[in-house]
Write a protein that holds these residues in place. Structure first.
Motif, short mmCIF file in Angstrom:
data_model
loop_
_atom_site.label_atom_id
_atom_site.label_comp_id
_atom_site.label_asym_id
_atom_site.label_seq_id
_atom_site.Cartn_x
_atom_site.Cartn_y
_atom_site.Cartn_z
N VAL A 34 81.84 62.70 28.77
CA VAL A 34 81.58 64.19 28.19
C VAL A 34 80.15 64.62 28.35
O VAL A 34 79.17 63.81 27.87
N SER A 35 79.89 65.60 29.19
CA SER A 35 78.62 65.76 29.35
C SER A 35 78.14 66.95 28.43
O SER A 35 78.71 67.62 27.75
N VAL A 36 76.80 67.11 28.60
CA VAL A 36 76.05 68.19 27.62
C VAL A 36 76.55 69.33 28.19
O VAL A 36 76.85 70.48 27.11
N PHE A 77 64.82 70.88 24.44
CA PHE A 77 65.05 72.44 24.89
C PHE A 77 65.38 73.33 24.18
O PHE A 77 65.05 74.48 24.24
N LEU A 78 66.53 72.92 23.15
CA LEU A 78 66.95 73.95 22.15
C LEU A 78 65.80 74.62 21.48
O LEU A 78 65.57 75.59 21.03
N ALA A 79 64.86 73.55 20.88
CA ALA A 79 63.80 73.97 19.94
C ALA A 79 62.88 74.81 20.69
O ALA A 79 62.30 75.76 20.05
N VAL A 80 62.47 74.61 21.96
CA VAL A 80 61.55 75.19 22.61
C VAL A 80 62.19 76.73 22.93
O VAL A 80 61.31 77.82 22.64
N PRO A 92 68.73 73.04 31.94
CA PRO A 92 68.66 72.68 33.15
C PRO A 92 69.67 71.73 33.54
O PRO A 92 70.10 71.06 32.68
N ARG A 93 70.06 71.78 34.83
CA ARG A 93 71.10 70.79 35.39
C ARG A 93 70.94 69.63 34.88
O ARG A 93 71.98 68.90 34.73
#
Length: 211
Positions: A34-36, A77-80, A92-93
């Motif tokens: 299961v990927s992000v 990344f969510l926080a930023v 990002p990928r």
């Protein structure tokens, strides 16, 4: 999405589906990993709060080796993006392609979903103490600090920061001031706790080297 919807603050948007339902749907999927990206795709409304819970939960409910690294980077990344006021999630990928074994993800779902369902029944819109944009940025800044703690290789220091993120996410998703304030208070305690552990560890290393 209309222009008016795009300009709405994040906290004014309600997730289209419950997090517990999304977790079960992902667990029932195909493939060995299961990927992000799979998780983001399953959350079609691009909701920040469910993603925060998903990536924080493994560090609270069970220990999977390497899970803190898997979960901390997406949380950063969510926080930023919360701090910058983005209307939806972008990853990002190299983050979206991060994956864990499906068996490990299924364990997370089995253990965490009963707790998530109880929390979903407890959270509701109430006592929102501040403006939406300020709240978004406070939650983003706190989550960034906590995600950095999760990324650091500090033994037994993941639980409190991850629980803080979950509380903040509940406030974010439901505009629930009780969970929002509780999350901020636990963030302060978590920061003091992890900082104390780092200092104690540093003094111990110095004692071994020079004692």
């Amino acid at each position: 999405m209309t222009a008016m919807d795009a300009n709405q603050p994040l906290l004014n948007r309600r997730p289209g589906r419950k997090l517990s339902e999304v977790l079960r749907d992902i667990s029932a999927g195909q493939g060995t990993r299961v990927s992000v990206g799979d998780i983001v795709h399953a959350l079609r409304d691009r909701s920040f709060a469910p993603l925060m819970v998903i990536f924080a939960a493994p560090n609270v409910f069970l220990f999977i080796p390497g899970s803190s690294v898997f979960t901390a980077v997406p949380l950063m990344f969510l926080a930023v993006q919360l701090i910058l006021g983005r209307p939806d999630v972008w990853l990002p990928r190299f983050v979206a392609d991060r994956a864990i074994e499906r068996a490990s993800f299924d364990r997370i779902v089995i253990v965490s979903v009963p707790y998530v369902e109880r929390i979903e029944r407890l959270a509701k819109p109430r006592w929102w103490p501040t403006s939406y944009p300020l709240a978004e940025r406070l939650i983003g800044a706190a989550t960034l600090i906590l995600a950095i703690f999760l990324f650091l290789p500090i033994p037994f220091a993941n639980g409190l920061p991850a629980l803080s993120i979950i509380m903040l996410a509940l406030g974010l998703s439901e505009r629930d001031g009780y969970w929002f304030v509780a999350g901020l208070l636990l963030t302060l305690f978590s920061t003091a706790f992890v900082t104390g552990m780092v200092l104690i560890g540093g003094f111990a290393v110095l004692e071994l080297l020079f004692g």
